[in-house]
Design a protein around this motif. Structure first.
Motif, mmCIF file in Angstrom:
data_model
loop_
_atom_site.group_PDB
_atom_site.id
_atom_site.type_symbol
_atom_site.label_atom_id
_atom_site.label_comp_id
_atom_site.label_asym_id
_atom_site.label_seq_id
_atom_site.Cartn_x
_atom_site.Cartn_y
_atom_site.Cartn_z
ATOM 1 N N LYS A 1 0.811 -1.169 0.078
ATOM 2 C CA LYS A 1 -0.105 -0.251 0.043
ATOM 3 C C LYS A 1 0.730 1.314 0.104
ATOM 4 C CE LYS A 1 -4.086 -1.881 -0.162
ATOM 5 N NZ LYS A 1 -4.887 -1.506 -1.167
ATOM 6 N N GLY A 2 1.974 1.119 0.520
ATOM 7 C CA GLY A 2 2.894 2.382 0.364
ATOM 8 C C GLY A 2 4.274 1.966 0.795
ATOM 9 N N PHE A 3 5.384 2.810 0.538
ATOM 10 C CA PHE A 3 6.793 2.672 0.946
ATOM 11 C C PHE A 3 7.481 4.019 0.989
ATOM 12 C CE2 PHE A 3 6.459 2.868 -3.448
ATOM 13 C CZ PHE A 3 7.833 3.340 -3.824
ATOM 14 N N ASP A 4 8.665 4.032 1.461
ATOM 15 C CA ASP A 4 9.416 5.303 1.407
ATOM 16 C C ASP A 4 10.730 4.971 1.012
ATOM 17 O OD1 ASP A 4 10.689 4.137 3.581
ATOM 18 O OD2 ASP A 4 9.548 5.837 5.310
ATOM 19 N N PRO A 5 11.741 5.980 0.951
ATOM 20 C CA PRO A 5 13.029 5.964 0.520
ATOM 21 C C PRO A 5 13.799 4.978 1.374
ATOM 22 C CG PRO A 5 12.484 8.355 0.181
ATOM 23 C CD PRO A 5 11.341 7.316 1.000
ATOM 24 N N LEU A 6 13.514 5.006 2.764
ATOM 25 C CA LEU A 6 14.095 3.843 3.566
ATOM 26 C C LEU A 6 13.559 2.618 3.758
ATOM 27 C CD1 LEU A 6 14.304 6.337 6.834
ATOM 28 C CD2 LEU A 6 15.909 5.836 5.091
ATOM 29 N N LEU A 7 12.767 2.264 2.562
ATOM 30 C CA LEU A 7 12.160 0.992 2.350
ATOM 31 C C LEU A 7 11.418 0.384 3.562
ATOM 32 C CD1 LEU A 7 12.868 -0.414 -0.339
ATOM 33 C CD2 LEU A 7 14.403 -1.917 0.939
ATOM 34 N N ASN A 8 10.620 1.431 4.321
ATOM 35 C CA ASN A 8 9.751 1.102 5.176
ATOM 36 C C ASN A 8 8.460 0.811 4.375
ATOM 37 O OD1 ASN A 8 10.882 1.855 7.743
ATOM 38 N ND2 ASN A 8 10.707 3.798 7.267
ATOM 39 N N LEU A 9 7.798 -0.297 4.803
ATOM 40 C CA LEU A 9 6.474 -0.826 3.904
ATOM 41 C C LEU A 9 5.231 -0.994 4.680
ATOM 42 C CD1 LEU A 9 8.404 -3.909 2.449
ATOM 43 C CD2 LEU A 9 8.398 -1.671 1.102
ATOM 44 N N VAL A 10 4.235 -0.454 3.983
ATOM 45 C CA VAL A 10 3.202 -0.730 4.228
ATOM 46 C C VAL A 10 2.316 -1.707 3.529
ATOM 47 C CG1 VAL A 10 0.802 0.342 4.895
ATOM 48 C CG2 VAL A 10 2.902 1.556 5.193
ATOM 49 N N LEU A 11 1.892 -2.943 4.286
ATOM 50 C CA LEU A 11 1.441 -3.950 3.568
ATOM 51 C C LEU A 11 -0.069 -4.333 4.366
ATOM 52 C CD1 LEU A 11 4.231 -6.575 3.710
ATOM 53 C CD2 LEU A 11 3.589 -5.145 1.828
ATOM 54 N N ASP A 12 -0.857 -4.495 3.282
ATOM 55 C CA ASP A 12 -2.421 -4.940 3.731
ATOM 56 C C ASP A 12 -2.768 -6.375 3.473
ATOM 57 O OD1 ASP A 12 -4.926 -4.604 4.725
ATOM 58 O OD2 ASP A 12 -5.681 -3.460 3.191
ATOM 59 N N GLY A 13 -3.634 -6.855 4.407
ATOM 60 C CA GLY A 13 -3.886 -8.263 4.216
ATOM 61 C C GLY A 13 -2.742 -9.364 4.193
ATOM 62 N N THR A 14 -1.638 -8.834 5.282
ATOM 63 C CA THR A 14 -0.564 -9.498 5.313
ATOM 64 C C THR A 14 -0.961 -10.967 5.922
ATOM 65 O OG1 THR A 14 0.513 -7.437 5.714
ATOM 66 C CG2 THR A 14 1.793 -9.353 6.257
ATOM 67 N N ILE A 15 0.046 -11.856 5.467
ATOM 68 C CA ILE A 15 0.078 -13.196 5.966
ATOM 69 C C ILE A 15 1.634 -13.726 6.180
ATOM 70 C CG2 ILE A 15 -0.246 -15.549 5.502
ATOM 71 C CD1 ILE A 15 -2.114 -14.711 3.482
ATOM 72 N N GLU A 16 1.798 -13.987 7.622
ATOM 73 C CA GLU A 16 3.086 -14.334 7.875
ATOM 74 C C GLU A 16 3.074 -16.084 7.787
ATOM 75 O OE1 GLU A 16 6.327 -14.492 11.972
ATOM 76 O OE2 GLU A 16 4.491 -13.856 11.967
ATOM 77 N N TYR A 17 4.451 -16.418 7.089
ATOM 78 C CA TYR A 17 4.630 -17.723 7.020
ATOM 79 C C TYR A 17 5.552 -18.331 8.262
ATOM 80 C CZ TYR A 17 3.037 -16.733 2.470
ATOM 81 O OH TYR A 17 2.132 -16.197 1.363
ATOM 82 N N MET A 18 4.734 -19.231 8.984
ATOM 83 C CA MET A 18 5.509 -19.718 10.370
ATOM 84 C C MET A 18 6.743 -20.648 9.910
ATOM 85 S SD MET A 18 3.602 -17.858 12.090
ATOM 86 C CE MET A 18 4.340 -18.672 13.781
ATOM 87 N N ARG A 19 7.679 -20.644 10.790
ATOM 88 C CA ARG A 19 8.843 -21.480 10.670
ATOM 89 C C ARG A 19 8.770 -22.733 11.500
ATOM 90 N NH1 ARG A 19 12.983 -16.666 12.234
ATOM 91 N NH2 ARG A 19 11.435 -16.619 13.488
ATOM 92 N N ASP A 20 9.557 -23.672 11.140
ATOM 93 C CA ASP A 20 9.504 -24.850 11.747
ATOM 94 C C ASP A 20 10.195 -24.537 12.863
ATOM 95 O OD1 ASP A 20 10.287 -27.362 12.770
ATOM 96 O OD2 ASP A 20 10.648 -28.260 10.769
ATOM 97 N N PRO A 21 9.611 -25.078 14.199
ATOM 98 C CA PRO A 21 10.446 -24.819 15.596
ATOM 99 C C PRO A 21 11.787 -25.489 15.621
ATOM 100 C CG PRO A 21 8.174 -25.703 15.817
ATOM 101 C CD PRO A 21 8.753 -25.747 14.428
ATOM 102 N N ASP A 22 11.906 -26.602 14.994
ATOM 103 C CA ASP A 22 13.111 -27.243 15.067
ATOM 104 C C ASP A 22 14.382 -26.776 14.250
ATOM 105 O OD1 ASP A 22 11.911 -29.187 16.672
ATOM 106 O OD2 ASP A 22 11.283 -30.384 15.056
#
Length: 113
Positions: free
Chosen positions: A48-69
């Motif tokens: 949805k947006g960004f700036d020169p420092l690469l800060n990002l605005v994301l909508d409908g975001t999904i995080e992909y979980m990592r394996d605990p091991d």
């Protein structure tokens, strides 16, 4: 006595004005991107947006979980995050969610038939 520090700041101001973001993310606005962060986290969402420092605005975001091991291995599990702001200093990689775009290899010499 006059101090000699006044001239250097004008030079620094000119250099700051020249500094632009290397990436042009405007073509990915309102498109789904995948982002990898320092520490191994990955997420995807609609940019949805960004700036020169690469800060990002994301909508409908999904995080992909990592394996605990194995922290560097992703599992099938996901977590819905919604609207998020991603700090630019932790972004390692940004790519389109739908894959890469194939381009002709610029290093191969074209041969005449």
């Amino acid at each position: 006595m006059a101090s000699g520090g006044g001239g250097g700041s004008k030079m620094a101001d000119k250099e700051k004005k020249k500094k632009e973001s290397i990436l042009d993310l405007s073509k990915y606005i309102d498109k789904t991107i995948r982002v990898k962060f320092q520490g191994g986290r990955e997420a995807s969402g609609v940019l949805k947006g960004f700036d020169p420092l690469l800060n990002l605005v994301l909508d409908g975001t999904i995080e992909y979980m990592r394996d605990p091991d194995d922290q560097y291995k992703l599992t099938e599990d996901t977590r819905q995050l919604g609207l998020v702001v991603c700090r630019g200093t932790s972004v390692v990689l940004i790519c389109p969610q739908d894959g890469m775009e194939a381009i002709p290899n610029p290093f191969i010499q074209q041969q005449d038939g």
